[in-house]
Design a protein around this motif. Structure first.
Motif, PDB file in Angstrom:
ATOM      1  N   ASN A 161       0.821  -1.208   0.000  1.00 35.24           N
ATOM      2  CA  ASN A 161       0.000   0.000   0.000  1.00 35.24           C
ATOM      3  C   ASN A 161       0.858   1.262   0.000  1.00 35.24           C
ATOM      4  N   GLN A 162       1.963   1.224   0.721  1.00 36.58           N
ATOM      5  CA  GLN A 162       2.855   2.383   0.751  1.00 36.58           C
ATOM      6  C   GLN A 162       3.450   2.633  -0.637  1.00 36.58           C
ATOM      7  N   ARG A 163       3.866   1.556  -1.307  1.00 33.80           N
ATOM      8  CA  ARG A 163       4.400   1.701  -2.658  1.00 33.80           C
ATOM      9  C   ARG A 163       3.322   2.166  -3.635  1.00 33.80           C
ATOM     10  N   GLY A 164       2.065   1.764  -3.353  1.00 38.91           N
ATOM     11  CA  GLY A 164       0.958   2.225  -4.180  1.00 38.91           C
ATOM     12  C   GLY A 164       0.766   3.732  -4.090  1.00 38.91           C
ATOM     13  N   LEU A 165       0.846   4.273  -2.876  1.00 42.02           N
ATOM     14  CA  LEU A 165       0.725   5.724  -2.704  1.00 42.02           C
ATOM     15  C   LEU A 165       1.884   6.456  -3.377  1.00 42.02           C
ATOM     16  N   GLN A 166       3.080   5.879  -3.289  1.00 41.86           N
ATOM     17  CA  GLN A 166       4.232   6.491  -3.954  1.00 41.86           C
ATOM     18  C   GLN A 166       4.051   6.473  -5.467  1.00 41.86           C
ATOM     19  N   TRP A 167       3.481   5.376  -5.989  1.00 43.14           N
ATOM     20  CA  TRP A 167       3.230   5.283  -7.433  1.00 43.14           C
ATOM     21  C   TRP A 167       2.210   6.332  -7.866  1.00 43.14           C
ATOM     22  N   LEU A 168       1.189   6.567  -7.051  1.00 43.53           N
ATOM     23  CA  LEU A 168       0.195   7.590  -7.384  1.00 43.53           C
ATOM     24  C   LEU A 168       0.842   8.966  -7.481  1.00 43.53           C
ATOM     25  N   MET A 169       1.715   9.276  -6.527  1.00 38.75           N
ATOM     26  CA  MET A 169       2.375  10.586  -6.535  1.00 38.75           C
ATOM     27  C   MET A 169       3.354  10.697  -7.704  1.00 38.75           C
ATOM     28  N   ARG A 170       4.024   9.585  -8.007  1.00 42.88           N
ATOM     29  CA  ARG A 170       5.090   9.599  -9.016  1.00 42.88           C
ATOM     30  C   ARG A 170       4.552   9.462 -10.443  1.00 42.88           C
ATOM     31  N   THR A 171       3.532   8.633 -10.614  1.00 35.43           N
ATOM     32  CA  THR A 171       3.061   8.280 -11.954  1.00 35.43           C
ATOM     33  C   THR A 171       1.560   8.473 -12.116  1.00 35.43           C
ATOM     34  N   GLY A 172       0.768   7.764 -11.309  1.00 30.15           N
ATOM     35  CA  GLY A 172      -0.675   7.733 -11.504  1.00 30.15           C
ATOM     36  C   GLY A 172      -1.328   9.103 -11.552  1.00 30.15           C
ATOM     37  N   ASN A 173      -0.917  10.015 -10.672  1.00 31.18           N
ATOM     38  CA  ASN A 173      -1.507  11.349 -10.631  1.00 31.18           C
ATOM     39  C   ASN A 173      -0.572  12.433 -11.156  1.00 31.18           C
ATOM     40  N   TYR A 174       0.631  12.030 -11.596  1.00 31.35           N
ATOM     41  CA  TYR A 174       1.592  13.028 -12.059  1.00 31.35           C
ATOM     42  C   TYR A 174       1.703  13.080 -13.583  1.00 31.35           C
ATOM     43  N   GLN A 175       1.644  11.909 -14.219  1.00 30.44           N
ATOM     44  CA  GLN A 175       1.782  11.884 -15.677  1.00 30.44           C
ATOM     45  C   GLN A 175       0.611  12.589 -16.349  1.00 30.44           C
ATOM     46  N   VAL A 176       0.877  13.222 -17.485  1.00 29.54           N
ATOM     47  CA  VAL A 176      -0.156  13.964 -18.216  1.00 29.54           C
ATOM     48  C   VAL A 176      -1.230  13.005 -18.708  1.00 29.54           C
ATOM     49  N   HIS A 177      -2.501  13.325 -18.426  1.00 26.46           N
ATOM     50  CA  HIS A 177      -3.618  12.481 -18.848  1.00 26.46           C
ATOM     51  C   HIS A 177      -3.841  12.648 -20.351  1.00 26.46           C
ATOM     52  N   GLN A 178      -4.073  11.513 -21.057  1.00 24.64           N
ATOM     53  CA  GLN A 178      -4.165  11.551 -22.508  1.00 24.64           C
ATOM     54  C   GLN A 178      -5.408  12.285 -23.013  1.00 24.64           C
ATOM     55  N   THR A 179      -6.451  12.345 -22.223  1.00 22.39           N
ATOM     56  CA  THR A 179      -7.671  13.037 -22.648  1.00 22.39           C
ATOM     57  C   THR A 179      -7.623  14.520 -22.302  1.00 22.39           C
ATOM     58  N   THR A 180      -7.322  14.823 -21.065  1.00 19.14           N
ATOM     59  CA  THR A 180      -7.327  16.225 -20.623  1.00 19.14           C
ATOM     60  C   THR A 180      -6.052  16.965 -20.989  1.00 19.14           C
ATOM     61  N   LYS A 181      -4.981  16.202 -21.270  1.00 17.13           N
ATOM     62  CA  LYS A 181      -3.665  16.788 -21.569  1.00 17.13           C
ATOM     63  C   LYS A 181      -3.134  17.638 -20.413  1.00 17.13           C
ATOM     64  N   LYS A 182      -3.554  17.271 -19.205  1.00 15.25           N
ATOM     65  CA  LYS A 182      -3.094  17.971 -18.003  1.00 15.25           C
ATOM     66  C   LYS A 182      -2.680  16.954 -16.958  1.00 15.25           C
TER      67      LYS A 182
END
Length: 514
Positions: free
Chosen positions: A265-286
């Motif tokens: 779970n800790q690695r999951g939260l780190q992934w969200l901060m690093r990738t899941g919620n940081y990378q540019v979304h393909q639809t919104t481009k943000k």
């Protein structure tokens, strides 16, 4: 018709490969028809397809069905054949191959009904949250396989995601707990939440009058958000969260090795901060994390503890991890050592005081005495520890060392030896001392000799100490007997003493220097 289409395309300078692609037939079929005259092609089509096949006797039925219902699958045709001829023994692959040949030969293209979708306008900020569950199989550090279960959340406007994992299937209580954790993660609650018709939260759709489970209905009444249920077998209506579930499986979980659920779970939260919620979304481009900073202000604030849970004795709890910590708002807070017990109920109740600064109060049970208090951190990913919750490791190691020294007669020498090991291996002192303790129990009669030799040879390592003990233990231990003289003298000469010359006398006789 097939013959005429092939000839027409060939006259229009289509290549054989292009004709085959256009008509969805094989290139050998194109070559075969190009070499025929019209009369030859007509005669050929009246013959059975290729060599004699098992389903040729049923060709008229299959052809008629395909001409009337072009969308039929081979599986449906197989079922219709069995319905008409119950004793027909034929495999599914045989039917698929025959139907494929019929379609190609008579140019009956399968017409697939395609659902038309329309673009959905962007949801307003703070309006909607979508939720779904998923599961994966992961390799463990012991090279075994384990099944993991997760719940995923995504805010419809910003695409800000949250997820939580566990090693067992979710219950309604688990779902409520994860909702609370998600609201703490987002810092608020949206107006409505979109779900699939999952048994954890719903009993029946009932033609629009939703029947939720009693426990989840109480939760919805307290949190006051709208519930939107998707229709059965209609995953496209919540495609946003469906994509998030696939993203979590394909990006975070894929090929990742599992050790324990807290670490996961800790690695999951780190992934969200690093990738899941940081990378540019393909639809919104943000970046979701950047858009979320604005959307967060439109969420409804939530209290830290639900009133209905307090009255019904169903408080939102926190699980105590093996390292005697709990999670709250993406941070870990310590509880006293020993709070976590194997095969026991490792849940505690939390409460946030309204004082300044806000304080996290932890109890084992409602109205029981407080077991821990912490000032709430505004950061994320931090470990907040109370000094009283930390084991005094140095005291334990020093006590271990004193016990080892007591086994030796020369305690001064033993103390110096163990001090040297402590300086050389500060992080592994306990491991070093444990090895020496085993040696002392196994070879108690030689430890003094071993210690002396190790000090003399400067072998300051538990492994060297063990090897030296094994070596000395293999040597013979019989005492050396005094050699008897070959000559005996009468007792009357026993008073006579022989004179002893100095070494210089022998050096002078041999011609050496004095």
């Amino acid at each position: 018709m097939l013959y005429l289409k092939i000839k027409d395309l060939y006259k229009r300078k289509f290549k054989v490969a292009q004709i085959a692609k256009e008509l969805k037939i094989s290139r050998p079929t194109v070559y075969k028809y190009l070499e025929m005259t019209f009369d030859e092609a007509k005669a050929y089509t009246e013959l059975p397809i290729g060599k004699k096949k098992k389903l040729d006797s049923y060709k008229d039925w299959i052809l008629a069905w395909l001409e009337e219902y072009p969308h039929l699958s081979a599986a449906q045709i197989h079922d219709w054949l069995l319905e008409r001829y119950p004793n027909l023994a034929v495999g599914g692959s045989t039917v698929r191959s025959y139907v494929k040949d019929i379609r190609e030969f008579y140019q009956i293209e399968r017409k697939v009904t395609v659902r038309q979708y329309e673009a959905i306008p962007e949801q307003p900020m703070g309006k909607q949250l979508q939720v779904d569950w998923g599961e994966t199989k992961q390799k463990t550090t012991e090279s075994k396989e384990i099944k993991l279960y997760f719940i995923a959340f995504v805010l419809a406007h910003s695409r800000q995601k949250y997820m939580e994992w566990q090693t067992r299937p979710f219950t309604t209580r688990d779902a409520i707990r994860c909702h609370e954790n998600a609201f703490q993660f987002y810092g608020g609650c949206p107006e409505e939440i979109v779900y699939d018709q999952d048994h954890l939260i719903t009993v029946s759709e009932n033609a629009g009058q939703l029947l939720l489970t009693a426990e989840f209905q109480s939760y919805v009444n307290e949190r006051k958000f709208k519930v939107h249920l998707c229709r059965r077998a209609d995953p496209e209506s919540k495609g946003m969260i469906e994509n998030v579930v696939k993203y979590i499986k394909g990006n975070f979980a894929d090929s990742r090795v599992f050790s324990d659920i807290e670490d996961w779970n800790q690695r999951g939260l780190q992934w969200l901060m690093r990738t899941g919620n940081y990378q540019v979304h393909q639809t919104t481009k943000k970046r979701p994390a950047e858009v979320f900073l604005v959307e967060k202000q439109h969420l409804k604030p939530v209290s830290s503890l639900l009133s209905f849970e307090s009255t019904n004795n169903q408080s939102i709890t926190r699980s105590v991890s093996k390292d005697n910590t709990i999670r709250y708002k993406s941070n870990r807070y310590s509880v006293p050592l020993g709070t976590y017990q194997t095969n026991a109920d490792n849940h505690v109740l939390i409460e946030v005081t309204g004082e300044e600064p806000p304080t996290l109060v932890i109890r084992k049970e409602a109205e029981s005495e407080i077991i821990a208090e912490h000032v709430i951190s505004l950061e994320k990913g931090k470990l907040i520890q109370n000094r009283n919750h930390i084991r005094d490791r140095s005291k334990g190691v020093e006590e271990f060392k004193r016990r080892l020294i007591s086994f030796f007669e020369n305690k001064t020498q033993a103390s110096g030896y163990f001090d040297e090991i402590s300086q050389r291996y500060p992080r592994y002192r306990r491991d070093q001392f444990a090895i020496i303790h085993q040696v002392i129990k196994q070879y108690p009669t030689v430890i003094e000799t071993v210690l002396t030799k190790c000090m003399r040879e400067k072998l300051f390592s538990a492994n060297d100490f063990r090897d030296m003990a094994k070596h000395i233990n293999r040597l013979p231990h019989e005492p050396v007997k005094e050699a008897k003289s070959f000559y005996t003298y009468p007792a009357k000469y026993s008073h006579i003493k022989t004179s002893t010359r100095s070494i210089n006398a022998y050096t002078s006789i041999l011609g050496g220097l004095s």
